[in-house]
Each structure stands twice: as C-alpha cells, then as structure tokens.
Design an enzyme around this catalytic site. Structure first.
Site, PDB file in Angstrom:
ATOM      1  CG  ASP A  46      -1.810   0.719   1.586  1.00 11.41           C
ATOM      2  OD1 ASP A  46      -3.617   1.303   0.514  1.00 11.41           O
ATOM      3  OD2 ASP A  46      -1.763   2.273   1.925  1.00 11.41           O
ATOM      4  CE1 TYR A  51       0.937   7.780   2.922  1.00 13.06           C
ATOM      5  CE2 TYR A  51       1.484   5.296   1.818  1.00 13.06           C
ATOM      6  CZ  TYR A  51       0.415   6.396   2.617  1.00 13.06           C
ATOM      7  OH  TYR A  51      -0.749   5.851   2.634  1.00 13.06           O
ATOM      8  CE  LYS A  74      -3.069   5.274   0.285  1.00 16.42           C
ATOM      9  NZ  LYS A  74      -2.404   4.295   0.758  1.00 16.42           N
ATOM     10  CG  HIS A 107      -4.348   9.583   0.277  1.00 13.73           C
ATOM     11  ND1 HIS A 107      -3.165   9.808   0.092  1.00 13.73           N
ATOM     12  CD2 HIS A 107      -5.070   9.436   1.534  1.00 13.73           C
ATOM     13  CE1 HIS A 107      -2.151   9.424   0.749  1.00 13.73           C
ATOM     14  NE2 HIS A 107      -3.384   8.789   2.411  1.00 13.73           N
TER      15      HIS A 107
END
Ligand code: NAD
Length: 280
Positions: A46, A51, A74, A107
C-alpha cells in the site's frame, strides 16, 4: 508458512487481506523494506503519491515479479481536478513501472476544498477502471455522507474505503456502511502507529495466547474482516506482523479489544470532514 486470505472486491478482483504499508518509509529505505516484506511472504503493498516512494515500490515489485504482487496507490490532494487526476495517474503508473495498478484510491475527500466536489474526481477514477489501467478503484477517509453522495450521484460503488481503524477508534459507523454496501473496509494505522501496544488489556490477551500485542491487534482486525497493511522497516517486526494466521482470538478477546474504543478521542490522524492539506 500460513497463507493470507483473499478478500473479494465488488468489481470481481481479490485483495490479500494482509499487506505491507509504506507511509513514512523514506525513499532510500523503501526498496529494502518492500523486498524484505515480499521475501517474508507479503503480496500486497500500500503506497501513495503523497508518500513519495512510489518509484522505489515500483523498483522492488518489478524485481520480485509484478504479476505476483497486489499494488495500491492513491491520488494526492493537489490533483482532484479531472485533468490533474489524469496526469497524476499517468505519473503513478510510470513510477510504479507498470501499465496498471491493482487498486487506485482518492486519498482524502477534501470536502472543504474544490467547492466540495469529489464527485468529478471519482468519475475520473472510473475512467481508469473502464480503460483497464486500474483493476479496482476506491476511496480513502470517506465518511458515510461522502459515500452516500457518491451512491446518489454516480453509478460506481467504491471497491474499498481505507479509513483509520484500531482498538482506540473502531469506526463502527463507517465500517457498517461499507458492510451494507459491498465496500470493503481497509483499516489504516492498524496498531495506531504503536500507541495501542502498551494497553494493559491488550498485554493481558497477548500473554494468554502467547503472542505479541501487535500480533493480537492485527489478528483482531483479520477476524473482523478488514484489510490491513501494518508498516515497519525493522525486519523482525515485518516478520512478526505476518505471523498472525496460526492462532485465533476467542469472542471474549475480540469484544475486549473492541471495547477499548474511545470514539473521536481515539483518532490519531486528521478528521476527514475538515482535513484540507494541500502539498506544496
Ligand atoms: P501502523 O499502525 O502500521 O504502525 C506503524 C508503526 O508501529 C511503525 O512505524 C513502528 O513504529 C510500529 N510497529 C510496527 N510493527 C510493530 C511491532 N510488531 N511491534 C512494535 N511496534 C511496531 O501505522 P501506519 O504506518 O500509519 O499505517 C499503516 C499503513 O496504512 C501506512 O503505511 C499506509 O500504507 C496506510 N495509511 C493510510 C492513510 C490514509 O490516509 N489512507 C493514513 C495513514 C496510514
């Protein structure tokens, strides 16, 4: 090695119930952490544009074998307008070194931004589903009102809703909407970033079953049917978090963990109704 159950998604694909999350894994640590997880047996990663480690996830997954791994990413908060979402999705695929992603999510709903319009964003994700570049699409941090609006204004039901869930925030209301509407709940921060691990009630159950507090909490999620992807960069913990299929919690233990719920006070992350972070 015990095997990870697959959960069916409403579009016909399946997702491994246990995966590996890479939030706050630095880009320079990501190839090694993901490779360790894949060696241990995880087959679901994930990540997210936010990120900043999609490229490193792509590198590790490519060397292991793309077809063997379920990959989620996302859409970042700055890209909700349809044309921006299309460009961002192209970039996500390029970074992941793949012509498809197994699951792509909005997200955050950002109801206070974009004139409250997350519907056109959702319709744009539906294009990626139609053209086959997303095998499934879903949302993250959507509250019941947000899901109801998607149901009323579009014909596409999210495959998943990825929300904060752990013993201090059991989030039953949103989970129940998912269960009633064929939307799988994914529980993020499943051990509340470690905050639940010193709880005496959890320690007691852990001693009784001969497992660690982290394993007990992760097992609780599995028995409740949610999808989880705990994060760690420590190889021994990556392994520990995977070893949760050789024991079971009885109903009393499951109930005792659920009873630790603190409602809104247990939330560790932002409230989705007001969160309005935009990256620079
Ligand atoms: P988590 O609950 O998985 O906790 C991770 C932290 O707990 C680690 O940094 C480590 O300090 C500790 N830890 C991990 N395993 C342990 C063990 N066995 N024993 C003791 N301590 C241990 O928190 P998370 O990373 O926030 O959540 C997991 C994943 O969920 C993320 O990596 C990301 O993929 C996803 N996520 C999504 C959102 C979202 O908005 N959609 C938000 C947060 C996280």
């Amino acid at each position: 090695m015990s095997s990870v159950p697959d959960i069916s998604l409403n579009g016909g694909t399946t997702i491994p119930q246990l995966g590996f999350g890479v939030y706050q894994v630095k880009p320079e640590q990501t190839v090694e952490a993901v490779s360790t997880a894949l060696e241990v047996g995880y087959r679901h990663i994930d990540t997210a544009e936010m990120y900043q480690n999609e490229a490193e996830v792509g590198e590790a997954v490519e060397s292991f074998g793309r077809s063997k791994v379920f990959v989620t990413s996302k859409l970042n908060n700055g890209f909700h307008k349809p044309d921006d979402a299309r460009r961002a999705f192209d970039e996500t695929l390029a970074k992941l070194r793949s012509d498809f992603v197994d699951l792509f999510l909005i997200h955050w709903p950002l109801p206070t931004l974009y004139d409250g319009d997350y519907v056109s964003t959702w319709n744009t994700l539906a294009e990626f589903l139609s053209d086959g570049r997303a095998k499934a699409i879903g949302v993250s941090n959507f509250q019941v009102a947000h899901l109801e609006r998607l149901a009323a204004e579009t014909g596409v039901v999210p495959a998943v809703n990825q929300i904060e869930v752990h013993p201090y925030l059991t989030n039953e209301h949103v989970r129940a909407y998912g269960a009633d509407n064929d939307i799988v709940t994914e529980a993020w921060s499943p051990i509340a970033q470690g905050q639940v691990l010193d709880d005496p009630a959890i320690g007691k159950i852990a001693s009784a079953v001969g497992k660690t507090p982290a394993q007990v909490v992760l097992r609780w999620h599995i028995q409740r049917g949610d999808v989880i992807f705990p994060k760690s960069t420590t190889p021994s913990r990556i392994k520990e978090n995977f070893e949760i299929f050789d024991f079971e919690l009885d109903d009393d233990a499951v109930d005792a963990l659920s009873a630790l719920d603190k409602g809104e006070q247990g939330r560790t992350g932002p409230n989705p109704d007001t969160f309005d972070y935009l990256p620079d």
